[in-house]
Design an enzyme around this catalytic site. Structure first.
Site, mmCIF file in Angstrom:
data_model
loop_
_atom_site.group_PDB
_atom_site.id
_atom_site.type_symbol
_atom_site.label_atom_id
_atom_site.label_comp_id
_atom_site.label_asym_id
_atom_site.label_seq_id
_atom_site.Cartn_x
_atom_site.Cartn_y
_atom_site.Cartn_z
ATOM 1 N N CYS A 265 43.904 40.977 39.348
ATOM 2 C CA CYS A 265 42.845 40.285 40.113
ATOM 3 C C CYS A 265 41.560 40.452 39.311
ATOM 4 O O CYS A 265 40.707 41.281 39.635
ATOM 5 C CB CYS A 265 42.709 40.880 41.506
ATOM 6 N N ALA A 267 38.836 38.443 38.059
ATOM 7 C CA ALA A 267 37.473 37.911 38.171
ATOM 8 C C ALA A 267 36.581 38.872 38.960
ATOM 9 O O ALA A 267 37.057 39.560 39.856
ATOM 10 C CB ALA A 267 37.509 36.551 38.848
ATOM 11 N N PRO A 268 35.300 38.944 38.582
ATOM 12 C CA PRO A 268 34.582 38.134 37.590
ATOM 13 C C PRO A 268 34.686 38.624 36.149
ATOM 14 O O PRO A 268 34.078 38.043 35.268
ATOM 15 C CB PRO A 268 33.143 38.204 38.079
ATOM 16 N N GLY A 270 34.357 42.086 34.859
ATOM 17 C CA GLY A 270 33.727 43.325 34.404
ATOM 18 C C GLY A 270 34.737 44.342 33.909
ATOM 19 O O GLY A 270 34.615 44.885 32.807
ATOM 20 N N LYS A 271 35.745 44.606 34.722
ATOM 21 C CA LYS A 271 36.771 45.579 34.333
ATOM 22 C C LYS A 271 37.659 45.019 33.219
ATOM 23 O O LYS A 271 38.099 45.758 32.332
ATOM 24 C CB LYS A 271 37.605 45.976 35.551
ATOM 25 N N ASP A 289 43.714 35.145 37.988
ATOM 26 C CA ASP A 289 42.977 34.855 39.218
ATOM 27 C C ASP A 289 43.521 33.545 39.773
ATOM 28 O O ASP A 289 44.238 32.817 39.082
ATOM 29 C CB ASP A 289 41.478 34.746 38.965
ATOM 30 N N ASP A 316 48.687 33.252 41.349
ATOM 31 C CA ASP A 316 48.564 33.950 42.625
ATOM 32 C C ASP A 316 49.400 35.221 42.548
ATOM 33 O O ASP A 316 50.631 35.166 42.477
ATOM 34 C CB ASP A 316 49.063 33.048 43.758
ATOM 35 N N CYS A 387 37.021 48.752 46.436
ATOM 36 C CA CYS A 387 35.636 49.171 46.686
ATOM 37 C C CYS A 387 35.429 49.313 48.194
ATOM 38 O O CYS A 387 34.504 48.747 48.774
ATOM 39 C CB CYS A 387 34.639 48.189 46.072
#
Length: 441
Positions: A265, A267-268, A270-271, A289, A316, A387
């Site tokens: 998963c 997006a966006p 960073g990881k 994504d 998906d 998160c």
């Protein structure tokens, strides 16, 4: 349109139409050429009013006998932003906040002008006594914290469950504080020290992050903060804006240069880009994504950072791909979640996430985890992170995986500790959960 009136419109979009505060404020600032001072005031009012909504309503109820939910929505938002300014913005004279709010009411809801004026004048007169919040007037500490820091009591309970009473009571007041402006140096182009020197040349104060060797906290930002995407260092790809808690996920996965890594998963991005950076632009990172627009964002970010080992795929994750069985050395599953750990950044989450939505997220997370386990090669590593501070989405998901898949084991992150919970007490981090699992050879 004046700043305070624009703030009212934005708050109505968030509360009535389900707009995301971060996207809506970005849209407004992109469409209007406000002065830097006005941009700051607009953001302060919008985010402050959202963050303290329960407390502002608590103060309003002392002076309004009518159910607040029966007030005209525009009138209620006008009252909220006025009370926020009176109680939280010392640089704005209280009478100015009142006068401006009455003026806005006259333009938007003329018949309510006298009502708004009367309520706010009464609040001004009682402000001195209202400023001392009486925790003892509530039946228990959690209810008092809920009102004072505008966090629904069920979320307060989640923080207590995750961190224990002592830490939770320190963290909760910080959930309305502005998070640090943290960046990750792109070591494919610059090391952290060199980036620090170049930012310092612009008058920006840099402090090294304590939890990641590439992290810098920035302050004394001036116009840089709201126009960072135009800064030459940003456009040249020398850094990525990222919370240190988010940085820990890629570090915990620990990819090697020769690995084939799946970011389920992504997006966006960073990881995803951090994984590539750790791998020194070698190996392969597959970023997935379900939306083309979000995959394009990853591609644009990778291009800006000079990364060429990322392949994006529109997929998906809830649909199993037999061709991916045991195809990856490492898998990062940064799962969709309730977001209770990032309410500093998206304050409306505390009011909008429902029990039904949380149950559906748990179902999706379980599906994603099942697929992640099967995509791992024997001997491979899986990092699961969210998160949020909801144990149903965190610890209980890991417990279920270990029960259903005996060949999976958890790898302790430190002696006697099997998972990570970051928080604002950890060098200003958001609240992330992460656990590292291994697949038997």
């Amino acid at each position: 349109m004046k700043i305070r009136e624009q703030a009212v419109k934005t708050l109505l979009r968030v509360s009535r139409e389900g707009a995301y505060s971060n996207l809506e404020t970005k849209k407004v600032l992109g469409e209007n050429h406000y002065k830097e001072e006005d941009r700051g005031l607009y953001l302060n009012i919008v985010y402050g009013t959202l963050q303290y909504k329960l407390y502002l309503d608590y103060l309003l109820k002392k002076h309004i006998s009518k159910d607040l939910n029966k007030l005209d929505p525009e009138v209620l938002e006008i009252l909220r932003i006025a009370v926020y300014q009176i109680y939280f913005l010392d640089k704005i004279p209280a009478y100015a906040a009142v006068n401006e709010s009455v003026e806005i009411t006259g333009r938007l809801k003329p018949k309510a002008r006298g009502f708004v004026n009367g309520v706010l004048r009464n609040i001004l007169r009682s402000k001195e006594t209202d400023e001392t919040f009486d925790f003892s007037s509530f039946s228990n500490e959690k209810e008092a914290l809920s009102v004072r820091y505008s966090i629904p009591v069920w979320i307060i309970h989640k923080y207590y469950e995750t961190f224990g009473a002592e830490k939770a009571e320190k963290i909760i007041p910080l959930l309305n504080e502005k998070p640090p402006f943290t960046i990750r140096a792109n070591t494919l182009k610059f090391d952290r020290n060199t980036l620090e020197e170049k930012l310092s040349d612009q008058g920006i104060y840099c402090e090294k992050g304590a939890l990641d060797c590439d992290a810098l906290h920035l302050s004394h930002l001036g116009s840089f903060e709201n126009q960072v995407q135009c800064d030459p260092l940003f456009t040249a790809g020398y850094f990525m804006i990222q919370d240190q808690g988010a940085m820990k996920a890629a570090r915990l996965l620990g990819p090697e240069k020769t690995d084939r890594v799946l970011d389920m998963c992504a997006a966006p991005g960073g990881k995803t880009t951090h994984l590539s950076q750790i791998m020194e632009n070698e190996g392969a990172v597959i970023a997935r994504d379900i939306f083309d627009s979000r995959l394009k964002l990853i591609e644009e970010t990778a291009a800006r950072l000079g990364i060429c080992n990322i392949e994006t795929q529109k997929t998906d994750g809830c649909i199993f791909r037999p061709e991916d069985r045991e195809a990856f050395d490492r898998v990062l599953l940064d799962a969709p979640c309730s977001g209770l750990g990032i309410i500093r950044r998206k304050p409306e989450i505390r009011y909008t996430i429902t029990k039904k939505a949380r149950k559906e997220l748990v179902r999706i997370q379980s599906q994603l985890l099942d697929h992640a386990v099967q995509y791992l090669k024997p001997g491979g590593t899986l990092v699961y992170c969210t998160c949020t501070v909801n144990s149903d989405e965190n610890e209980k998901q890991i417990e279920r995986v270990l029960k259903d898949y005996p060949f999976m084991s958890i790898e302790a992150v430190s002696e006697g500790v099997n998972s990570i919970h970051t928080s604002p007490l950890d060098d200003g981090c958001d609240c992330f959960f992460m656990a590292k699992l291994k697949k038997d050879c």
